[in-house]
Design a protein around this motif. Structure first.
Motif, PDB file in Angstrom:
ATOM      1  N   LEU A   4       0.833  -1.202   0.000  1.00 18.80           N
ATOM      2  CA  LEU A   4       0.000   0.000   0.000  1.00 18.80           C
ATOM      3  C   LEU A   4       0.872   1.258   0.000  1.00 18.80           C
ATOM      4  N   LEU A   5       1.971   1.228   0.725  1.00 19.66           N
ATOM      5  CA  LEU A   5       2.903   2.354   0.705  1.00 19.66           C
ATOM      6  C   LEU A   5       3.465   2.550  -0.701  1.00 19.66           C
ATOM      7  N   THR A   6       3.832   1.450  -1.350  1.00 22.57           N
ATOM      8  CA  THR A   6       4.393   1.524  -2.702  1.00 22.57           C
ATOM      9  C   THR A   6       3.396   2.122  -3.684  1.00 22.57           C
ATOM     10  N   ILE A   7       2.155   1.652  -3.613  1.00 24.91           N
ATOM     11  CA  ILE A   7       1.108   2.142  -4.527  1.00 24.91           C
ATOM     12  C   ILE A   7       0.844   3.618  -4.310  1.00 24.91           C
ATOM     13  N   ASN A   8       0.732   4.025  -3.060  1.00 28.06           N
ATOM     14  CA  ASN A   8       0.363   5.404  -2.760  1.00 28.06           C
ATOM     15  C   ASN A   8       1.525   6.384  -2.868  1.00 28.06           C
ATOM     16  N   ALA A   9       2.730   5.866  -3.063  1.00 29.13           N
ATOM     17  CA  ALA A   9       3.896   6.732  -3.283  1.00 29.13           C
ATOM     18  C   ALA A   9       4.090   7.044  -4.766  1.00 29.13           C
ATOM     19  N   GLU A  10       3.225   6.522  -5.623  1.00 22.97           N
ATOM     20  CA  GLU A  10       3.395   6.695  -7.063  1.00 22.97           C
ATOM     21  C   GLU A  10       3.466   8.167  -7.501  1.00 22.97           C
ATOM     22  N   PRO A  11       2.637   9.086  -6.934  1.00 22.67           N
ATOM     23  CA  PRO A  11       2.766  10.500  -7.331  1.00 22.67           C
ATOM     24  C   PRO A  11       4.152  11.089  -7.065  1.00 22.67           C
ATOM     25  N   ILE A  12       4.820  10.622  -6.013  1.00 21.00           N
ATOM     26  CA  ILE A  12       6.186  11.088  -5.745  1.00 21.00           C
ATOM     27  C   ILE A  12       7.130  10.568  -6.822  1.00 21.00           C
ATOM     28  N   LYS A  35       0.207  13.224   2.531  1.00 20.00           N
ATOM     29  CA  LYS A  35      -0.750  12.998   3.621  1.00 20.00           C
ATOM     30  C   LYS A  35      -1.157  11.531   3.706  1.00 20.00           C
ATOM     31  N   LYS A  36      -1.359  10.900   2.571  1.00 19.74           N
ATOM     32  CA  LYS A  36      -1.740   9.492   2.561  1.00 19.74           C
ATOM     33  C   LYS A  36      -0.625   8.620   3.140  1.00 19.74           C
ATOM     34  N   LEU A  37       0.594   8.896   2.710  1.00 22.70           N
ATOM     35  CA  LEU A  37       1.722   8.099   3.211  1.00 22.70           C
ATOM     36  C   LEU A  37       1.914   8.290   4.704  1.00 22.70           C
ATOM     37  N   PRO A  53      11.632   0.304  10.545  1.00 24.73           N
ATOM     38  CA  PRO A  53      12.319   1.603  10.472  1.00 24.73           C
ATOM     39  C   PRO A  53      11.563   2.629   9.643  1.00 24.73           C
ATOM     40  N   VAL A  54      10.605   3.298  10.255  1.00 26.49           N
ATOM     41  CA  VAL A  54       9.799   4.271   9.508  1.00 26.49           C
ATOM     42  C   VAL A  54       9.969   5.698  10.012  1.00 26.49           C
ATOM     43  N   THR A  55      10.753   5.892  11.082  1.00 26.19           N
ATOM     44  CA  THR A  55      10.882   7.227  11.674  1.00 26.19           C
ATOM     45  C   THR A  55      11.488   8.222  10.697  1.00 26.19           C
ATOM     46  N   LYS A  56      12.590   7.839  10.045  1.00 29.09           N
ATOM     47  CA  LYS A  56      13.249   8.743   9.108  1.00 29.09           C
ATOM     48  C   LYS A  56      12.335   9.089   7.941  1.00 29.09           C
ATOM     49  N   MET A  57      11.603   8.082   7.459  1.00 22.97           N
ATOM     50  CA  MET A  57      10.679   8.318   6.365  1.00 22.97           C
ATOM     51  C   MET A  57       9.585   9.296   6.781  1.00 22.97           C
ATOM     52  N   GLY A  58       9.058   9.105   7.988  1.00 19.74           N
ATOM     53  CA  GLY A  58       8.024   9.999   8.494  1.00 19.74           C
ATOM     54  C   GLY A  58       8.522  11.421   8.646  1.00 19.74           C
ATOM     55  N   ASP A  59       9.734  11.578   9.165  1.00 26.98           N
ATOM     56  CA  ASP A  59      10.320  12.917   9.331  1.00 26.98           C
ATOM     57  C   ASP A  59      10.539  13.595   7.981  1.00 26.98           C
ATOM     58  N   THR A  60      10.954  12.811   6.985  1.00 22.18           N
ATOM     59  CA  THR A  60      11.190  13.359   5.650  1.00 22.18           C
ATOM     60  C   THR A  60       9.883  13.813   5.011  1.00 22.18           C
ATOM     61  N   VAL A 125      12.350   8.978   0.457  1.00 20.10           N
ATOM     62  CA  VAL A 125      11.085   8.301   0.787  1.00 20.10           C
ATOM     63  C   VAL A 125      10.893   7.044  -0.059  1.00 20.10           C
ATOM     64  N   VAL A 126      11.011   7.161  -1.381  1.00 16.27           N
ATOM     65  CA  VAL A 126      10.751   5.990  -2.233  1.00 16.27           C
ATOM     66  C   VAL A 126      11.801   4.897  -2.010  1.00 16.27           C
ATOM     67  N   THR A 127      13.030   5.289  -1.741  1.00 19.51           N
ATOM     68  CA  THR A 127      14.075   4.291  -1.456  1.00 19.51           C
ATOM     69  C   THR A 127      13.774   3.560  -0.147  1.00 19.51           C
ATOM     70  N   ALA A 128      13.336   4.325   0.859  1.00 18.29           N
ATOM     71  CA  ALA A 128      13.003   3.722   2.156  1.00 18.29           C
ATOM     72  C   ALA A 128      11.847   2.743   2.024  1.00 18.29           C
ATOM     73  N   ILE A 129      10.856   3.103   1.202  1.00 14.80           N
ATOM     74  CA  ILE A 129       9.714   2.197   0.994  1.00 14.80           C
ATOM     75  C   ILE A 129      10.173   0.919   0.302  1.00 14.80           C
TER      76      ILE A 129
END
Length: 274
Positions: A4-12, A35-37, A53-60, A125-129
């Motif tokens: 779901l993260l991968t799909i919703n990151a498509e606009p990025i 906002k969705k991510l 490990p999602v803290t860095k992604m969330g901060d970014t 973000v996309v690399t972390a996902i």
């Protein structure tokens, strides 16, 4: 959840392939994507048993959101003032809104975010996902978590809407938007989460309108308290603009209170049937 993260990151990903920060539609899609991510990451953070490990992604993502919000707030406020100026038949009244807009333009000369910096953040973000392990969340835990958040919105929402403070209403708006995105994403993915979303979306939109007028009023206060603009804003009849903003905010507050009551009754009925 990783899928779901991968799909919703498509606009990025699309923006990284050749995005334009001057394209308002594309920037809007990017902000919604962020906002969705962030809503999905909140689910993972609160419900995952593993040390994901999602803290860095969330901060970014938070940093990207803040980077795009300043220009958005200024554009929305200018849109409010322009629309009202066009409606005014009295020339002197019209001039009040035009002058305030000009003063805001001088005081808030926001710049387009630095593309390289935003692209670096998007790539992080996309690399972390892509590097995340498979994340599975229990459907039972998801249902219990979302239902608890729905009840929390009803409980805290009554107080926020009664006090009508900008800070409290903004917090409520973020709670509503987060739950709406979580429910929508999970529903589209085939999860049977039996909570109503139509009125929840409307409530979030109305609370968003209140936030827009709160931003306008904050900007007016800053102009009044700034030595460089305090005299000019008096000439622009800022009280007229303030009165209009207050009236609009009250109108949306009334609508929000009504929607909040209806949505809470609706989701309570769903809970009773469960």
């Amino acid at each position: 959840m990783t899928n779901l993260l991968t799909i919703n990151a498509e606009p990025i990903r699309e923006w990284l392939d050749g995005g334009n920060l001057n394209d308002e539609k594309q920037i809007h899609q990017l902000r919604v994507c962020i906002k969705k991510l962030r809503s999905l990451l909140r689910l993972i953070r609160d419900l995952s048993d593993a040390d994901i490990p999602v803290t860095k992604m969330g901060d970014t993502l938070k940093s990207m959101s803040q980077c795009l919000s300043g220009q958005r707030d200024y554009d929305v406020v200018c849109g409010i003032l322009c629309a009202k100026a066009e409606e005014e038949e009295d020339v002197s009244h019209r001039e009040s809104f035009i002058l305030i807009q000009k003063l805001l333009g001088q005081a808030y000369q926001t710049t387009v975010p630095e593309p390289a910096q935003l692209r670096d953040s998007g790539q992080i973000v996309v690399t972390a996902i892509d590097e995340l392990p498979s994340i599975e969340l229990s459907k039972k835990k998801l249902a219990e978590y979302l239902s608890a958040n729905a009840r929390r919105i009803c409980k805290k929402g009554h107080k926020a809407l009664a006090t009508a403070g900008c800070v409290q209403l903004h917090k409520l708006r973020k709670r509503v938007k987060t739950l709406f995105y979580q429910l929508t994403i999970l529903s589209e993915a085939g999860f049977d989460i039996d909570l109503p979303t139509k009125k929840l979306k409307k409530l979030g939109n109305r609370l968003g309108k209140i936030h827009d007028y709160c931003v306008l009023e904050n900007m007016l206060d800053e102009l009044r308290n700034n030595d460089a603009t305090s005299e000019k804003i008096q000439q622009a009849d800022w009280q007229r603009v303030q009165k209009y903003s207050n009236a609009q905010r009250q109108q949306y507050l009334t609508q929000s209170s009504k929607l909040h009551r209806k949505w809470c009754r609706q989701q309570n009925r769903v809970a009773e049937k469960a």
